[in-house]
Design a protein around this motif. Structure first.
Motif, PDB file in Angstrom:
ATOM      1  N   LYS A   1       0.872  -1.352  -0.154  1.00 27.84           N
ATOM      2  CA  LYS A   1       0.081   0.007   0.133  1.00 27.84           C
ATOM      3  C   LYS A   1       0.921   1.345   0.149  1.00 27.84           C
ATOM      4  CE  LYS A   1      -3.696  -2.113   2.551  1.00 27.84           C
ATOM      5  NZ  LYS A   1      -4.431  -2.324   3.785  1.00 27.84           N
ATOM      6  N   ALA A   2       0.495   2.274  -0.569  1.00 31.55           N
ATOM      7  CA  ALA A   2       1.062   3.638  -0.522  1.00 31.55           C
ATOM      8  C   ALA A   2       2.430   3.590  -1.061  1.00 31.55           C
ATOM      9  CB  ALA A   2       0.756   4.330   0.691  1.00 31.55           C
ATOM     10  N   CYS A   3       2.801   2.839  -2.216  1.00 29.81           N
ATOM     11  CA  CYS A   3       4.244   2.827  -2.732  1.00 29.81           C
ATOM     12  C   CYS A   3       4.184   3.556  -3.981  1.00 29.81           C
ATOM     13  CB  CYS A   3       4.406   1.205  -3.003  1.00 29.81           C
ATOM     14  SG  CYS A   3       4.611   0.362  -1.552  1.00 29.81           S
ATOM     15  N   TYR A   4       5.395   4.229  -4.271  1.00 26.01           N
ATOM     16  CA  TYR A   4       5.508   4.757  -5.451  1.00 26.01           C
ATOM     17  C   TYR A   4       6.783   4.125  -6.053  1.00 26.01           C
ATOM     18  CZ  TYR A   4       6.457   8.594  -8.897  1.00 26.01           C
ATOM     19  OH  TYR A   4       6.712   9.274  -9.872  1.00 26.01           O
ATOM     20  N   LEU A   5       6.310   3.930  -7.509  1.00 26.69           N
ATOM     21  CA  LEU A   5       7.515   3.182  -8.222  1.00 26.69           C
ATOM     22  C   LEU A   5       7.870   4.221  -9.283  1.00 26.69           C
ATOM     23  CD1 LEU A   5       6.049   0.679  -6.766  1.00 26.69           C
ATOM     24  CD2 LEU A   5       6.402  -0.627  -8.603  1.00 26.69           C
ATOM     25  N   GLY A   6       9.007   4.686  -9.496  1.00 28.62           N
ATOM     26  CA  GLY A   6       9.451   5.708 -10.304  1.00 28.62           C
ATOM     27  C   GLY A   6       9.333   5.010 -11.921  1.00 28.62           C
ATOM     28  N   ALA A   7       9.393   6.010 -12.807  1.00 28.52           N
ATOM     29  CA  ALA A   7       9.278   5.778 -14.223  1.00 28.52           C
ATOM     30  C   ALA A   7      10.044   4.740 -14.660  1.00 28.52           C
ATOM     31  CB  ALA A   7       9.367   7.147 -14.933  1.00 28.52           C
ATOM     32  N   GLY A   8       9.681   3.779 -15.549  1.00 27.44           N
ATOM     33  CA  GLY A   8      10.818   2.784 -16.046  1.00 27.44           C
ATOM     34  C   GLY A   8      11.279   1.671 -15.088  1.00 27.44           C
ATOM     35  N   CYS A   9      10.770   1.614 -13.777  1.00 33.46           N
ATOM     36  CA  CYS A   9      11.483   0.673 -13.139  1.00 33.46           C
ATOM     37  C   CYS A   9      10.991  -0.735 -13.286  1.00 33.46           C
ATOM     38  CB  CYS A   9      11.372   1.167 -11.743  1.00 33.46           C
ATOM     39  SG  CYS A   9       9.828   0.999 -10.820  1.00 33.46           S
ATOM     40  N   ILE A  10      11.714  -1.713 -13.050  1.00 37.82           N
ATOM     41  CA  ILE A  10      11.097  -3.306 -13.351  1.00 37.82           C
ATOM     42  C   ILE A  10      11.388  -3.995 -11.867  1.00 37.82           C
ATOM     43  CG2 ILE A  10      11.650  -5.254 -14.378  1.00 37.82           C
ATOM     44  CD1 ILE A  10      13.294  -3.521 -16.881  1.00 37.82           C
ATOM     45  N   ILE A  11      10.214  -4.689 -11.687  1.00 39.24           N
ATOM     46  CA  ILE A  11      10.082  -5.317 -10.384  1.00 39.24           C
ATOM     47  C   ILE A  11      10.183  -6.898 -10.902  1.00 39.24           C
ATOM     48  CG2 ILE A  11       8.833  -6.098  -8.258  1.00 39.24           C
ATOM     49  CD1 ILE A  11       9.643  -2.907  -8.704  1.00 39.24           C
TER      50      ILE A  11
END
Length: 202
Positions: A153-163
């Motif tokens: 919850k309430a995370c921010y994943l920056g542009a172009g990142c890969i999980i």
């Protein structure tokens, strides 16, 4: 537009990518809310927190990335929150979207994906099979989450990142732009790099 019960809409935030798409969709937009006036073709309505009352026929499309603001809207304006899925998004039938999810243009959401309330999926993002995305989480443009990944919850994943597949990102964490996450991320952590490493606790 997934929710047909509203006759007009207020845009919370000033995300120019989604505003352009909404204008082209020819829906009735009253204006946008923000703490200060921004460069926008829409009417400025002031801060959402200073609006005394919103009609039940007015839907809120939440484009702002601010997690606290998203939570405020979820608590105060539940009946007005509107889910929006772009007409150019690819969404598998078995995917489940929570209330107020915003899915922007050219995104791909695969089978058995679950996305929590008021999450935002940015332009061109890919969410692969069996992924989980927590409430209030924001995926910036071009983010890729591979099969079975779980974002809190309430995370921010920056542009172009890969999980990577089956990786877990804990609640309230931030993944920096362009990062490649190959191991699970504890809650309230800032990760950055390729491979991503913990920068600090937040």
């Amino acid at each position: 537009m997934k929710n047909k019960k509203f006759s007009n809409y207020i845009i919370v935030g000033n995300d120019q990518d989604i505003i352009g798409e909404l204008i082209n969709a020819k829906i009735n937009i009253i204006g946008y809310t923000s703490a200060t006036p921004q460069n926008s073709p829409l009417a400025f309505l002031g801060s959402i927190k200073k609006i005394k009352k919103i009609s039940k026929s007015t839907g809120l499309i939440v484009t702002a990335d601010d997690q606290k603001l998203r939570n405020y809207i979820l608590q105060k304006y539940l009946r007005n929150i509107c889910t929006y899925v772009s007409g150019t998004a690819v969404l598998e039938n078995s995917a489940k979207l929570g209330l107020g999810v915003l899915v922007q243009a050219k995104t791909f959401i695969s089978r058995n994906v679950k996305i929590g309330a008021l999450a935002k999926v940015g332009v061109g993002a890919q969410i692969h099979h069996d992924c989980r995305l927590g409430a209030l989480t924001v995926l910036a443009p071009g983010v890729i989450t591979l099969g079975g990944a779980s974002i809190g919850k309430a995370c921010y994943l920056g542009a172009g990142c890969i999980i990577r597949d089956k990786i877990r990102v804990g609640n309230n964490s931030i993944i920096g732009m362009g990062s490649v996450v190959t191991k699970s991320v504890p809650s309230r952590s800032l990760f950055f790099g390729n491979p991503a490493r913990r920068i600090k606790k937040i």
